[in-house]
Design an enzyme around this catalytic site. Structure first.
Site, PDB file in Angstrom:
ATOM      1  CG  HIS A  20      -1.953  -1.078   1.222  1.00 13.79           C
ATOM      2  ND1 HIS A  20      -2.881  -1.245   0.215  1.00 13.79           N
ATOM      3  CD2 HIS A  20      -2.172  -2.083   2.109  1.00 13.79           C
ATOM      4  CE1 HIS A  20      -3.639  -2.311   0.484  1.00 13.79           C
ATOM      5  NE2 HIS A  20      -3.221  -2.844   1.627  1.00 13.79           N
TER       6      HIS A  20
ATOM      7  CG  ASP B  55      -2.708  -8.514   0.649  1.00 15.34           C
ATOM      8  OD1 ASP B  55      -1.966  -8.849   1.583  1.00 15.34           O
ATOM      9  OD2 ASP B  55      -3.781  -7.867   0.834  1.00 15.34           O
TER      10      ASP B  55
ATOM     11  CG  HIS C 113      -6.522  -5.571   1.854  1.00 18.18           C
ATOM     12  ND1 HIS C 113      -5.977  -6.534   2.687  1.00 18.18           N
ATOM     13  CD2 HIS C 113      -7.709  -5.213   2.403  1.00 18.18           C
ATOM     14  CE1 HIS C 113      -6.795  -6.734   3.712  1.00 18.18           C
ATOM     15  NE2 HIS C 113      -7.856  -5.964   3.566  1.00 18.18           N
TER      16      HIS C 113
ATOM     17  CG  ASP D 229      -4.798 -10.494   3.196  1.00 17.95           C
ATOM     18  OD1 ASP D 229      -4.552 -10.977   2.074  1.00 17.95           O
ATOM     19  OD2 ASP D 229      -4.605  -9.287   3.473  1.00 17.95           O
TER      20      ASP D 229
HETATM   21  C1  OKP Z   1      -2.968  -4.464   4.661  1.00 16.06           C
HETATM   22  B1  OKP Z   1      -2.571  -5.580   3.722  1.00 16.06           B
HETATM   23  C2  OKP Z   1      -9.212  -0.914   9.797  1.00 16.06           C
HETATM   24  C3  OKP Z   1      -8.724  -2.249   9.311  1.00 16.06           C
HETATM   25  C4  OKP Z   1      -8.409  -2.219   7.858  1.00 16.06           C
HETATM   26  C5  OKP Z   1      -6.657  -1.579   6.300  1.00 16.06           C
HETATM   27  C6  OKP Z   1      -6.267  -2.948   5.868  1.00 16.06           C
HETATM   28  C7  OKP Z   1      -4.823  -3.003   5.492  1.00 16.06           C
HETATM   29  C8  OKP Z   1      -4.443  -4.326   4.879  1.00 16.06           C
HETATM   30  N1  OKP Z   1      -8.284  -0.296  10.650  1.00 16.06           N
HETATM   31  N2  OKP Z   1      -7.189  -1.484   7.597  1.00 16.06           N
HETATM   32  O1  OKP Z   1      -2.983  -5.405   2.392  1.00 16.06           O
HETATM   33  O2  OKP Z   1      -2.967  -6.892   4.167  1.00 16.06           O
HETATM   34 ZN    ZN Z   2      -4.151  -7.486   2.654  1.00 16.72          ZN
END
Ligand code: OKP
Ligand code: ZN
Length: 345
Positions: free
Chosen positions: A162, A198, A200, A287
């Protein structure tokens, strides 16, 4: 498989984040990397400390003012008030449209907002040390692959996908996959592919290579209409200028299971193969497993071995970089299932 790992990751240990309006214990914990390390050792993989300093590559990936801020951020925070040693700073104002982002404010929290995309990326005393060690691992992995090693794993945290040129976000500070890609380019690889699996969308990685045709970015992820990071990751983002056609997003609805996910992986792999890259970087988020506390795909245990076997069929020198995965107890098993199936493939 050779796995780069540094105990410095433990210095990034913020206590809490915000989730559904509440302060909750961090999902992205030191235990994650420790459990992955333990499983690597028990399955006979070779752990190595990073061998390369990434500083020169880091300057090509991230903006100098951002690096300067991040390296000294904790010292700046504690400099405001010694009691801040036991407090976590969070941004509270961001330069959205119509506000200026070309001036560093004198106020620390305002600077933190300038260099952050969200309030979900807590800083700790050793954040820089941990992120820098992970970026060193990525540069070391690139050197290894450039020297002829088939595959390397970066068993590092915090994650990186990110983080963009001049911002942190989503638990990420430095973009390790981008460091690996850039390091490979410097060491002579003409074309590199990054495949982000991932849950996300890897908005930071996409943005870093969006106008480039030498580094292809392909991502499978939860549809950003409902999933973090919300503001990037749609299918119509295909690259810009010289990078037109070198960005492929495959958003999938929340609830997607192994069958549909592996079908999308097929599409992703076809695009990677077409790029004729000399190396592949996999942003290995775990994840996607059913039951992950902040994600909504429903992959089963066996799907991770299937993923590894499919990636092996690309027949490319490959760097795996650990990204997310918060069902912590199974994290080592999932990572090693991908790596072991890749090595057997
Ligand atoms: C990071 B990676 C709220 C929970 C969600 C953003 C998720 C980040 C994911 N504080 N926060 O891509 O696994
Ligand atoms: Zn993620």
């Amino acid at each position: 498989m050779i796995a780069f790992h540094s105990p410095l990751h433990q210095r990034h240990a913020p206590e809490f984040e915000f989730f559904r309006g509440e302060r909750v214990p961090c999902f992205e914990t030191p235990a994650r990397a420790e459990l992955v390390r333990a499983e690597l050792v028990s399955r006979g993989h070779e752990l190595r400390a990073p061998t390369h300093d990434c500083t020169d590559v880091l300057r090509l990936v991230h903006a100098e003012p951002y690096l300067a801020f991040l390296e000294s951020a904790w010292a700046q925070w504690v400099g405001l008030d010694p009691r801040n040693e036991g407090r976590q700073p969070f941004p509270s104002v961001w330069p959205v449209r119509t506000l200026r982002s070309d001036v560093e404010p004198d106020d620390f929290v305002a600077r933190l907002g300038l260099y952050s995309m969200d309030n979900g990326t807590p800083l700790a005393a050793g954040t820089w040390d941990a992120a820098k060690a992970a970026a060193d691992a990525a540069a070391s992995a690139a050197a290894c692959v450039a020297a002829g090693t088939r595959a390397v794993f970066c068993a590092t945290r915090p994650p990186g996908h990110h983080a963009g040129a001049d911002f942190m976000g989503g638990y990420c500070f430095l973009n390790h996959a981008a460091v690996a890609a850039q390091a490979l380019r410097i060491s002579g690889a003409e074309r590199v592919a990054i495949l982000d699996v991932d849950y996300h969308h890897g908005n930071g990685t996409q943005s870093l290579f969006y106008r480039r045709s030498d580094v292809l970015f392909v991502s499978l992820h939860g549809d950003p209409r409902t999933e973090y990071p919300f503001y990037l990751g749609a299918a119509d983002e295909t690259g810009e200028g010289p990078g037109q056609g070198f960005n492929l997003n495959l958003p999938l609805p929340a609830g997607t299971g192994g069958g549909a996910w592996l079908a999308a992986l097929e599409t992703a792999c076809a695009r990677v193969a077409h790029h004729r890259a000399s190396a592949l970087i996999v942003s290995l988020g775990l994840d996607t497993r059913a039951g992950d506390p902040i994600s909504k795909f429903t992959l089963a245990r066996d799907d991770f071995a299937r993923m590894g076997a499919r990636l092996a069929r690309l027949s490319l020198p490959t760097i795996f970089v650990l990204e997310g995965g918060y069902a912590t107890a199974d994290l080592g098993a999932h990572a090693c299932d991908v790596l072991d199936a890749f090595e057997q493939g």
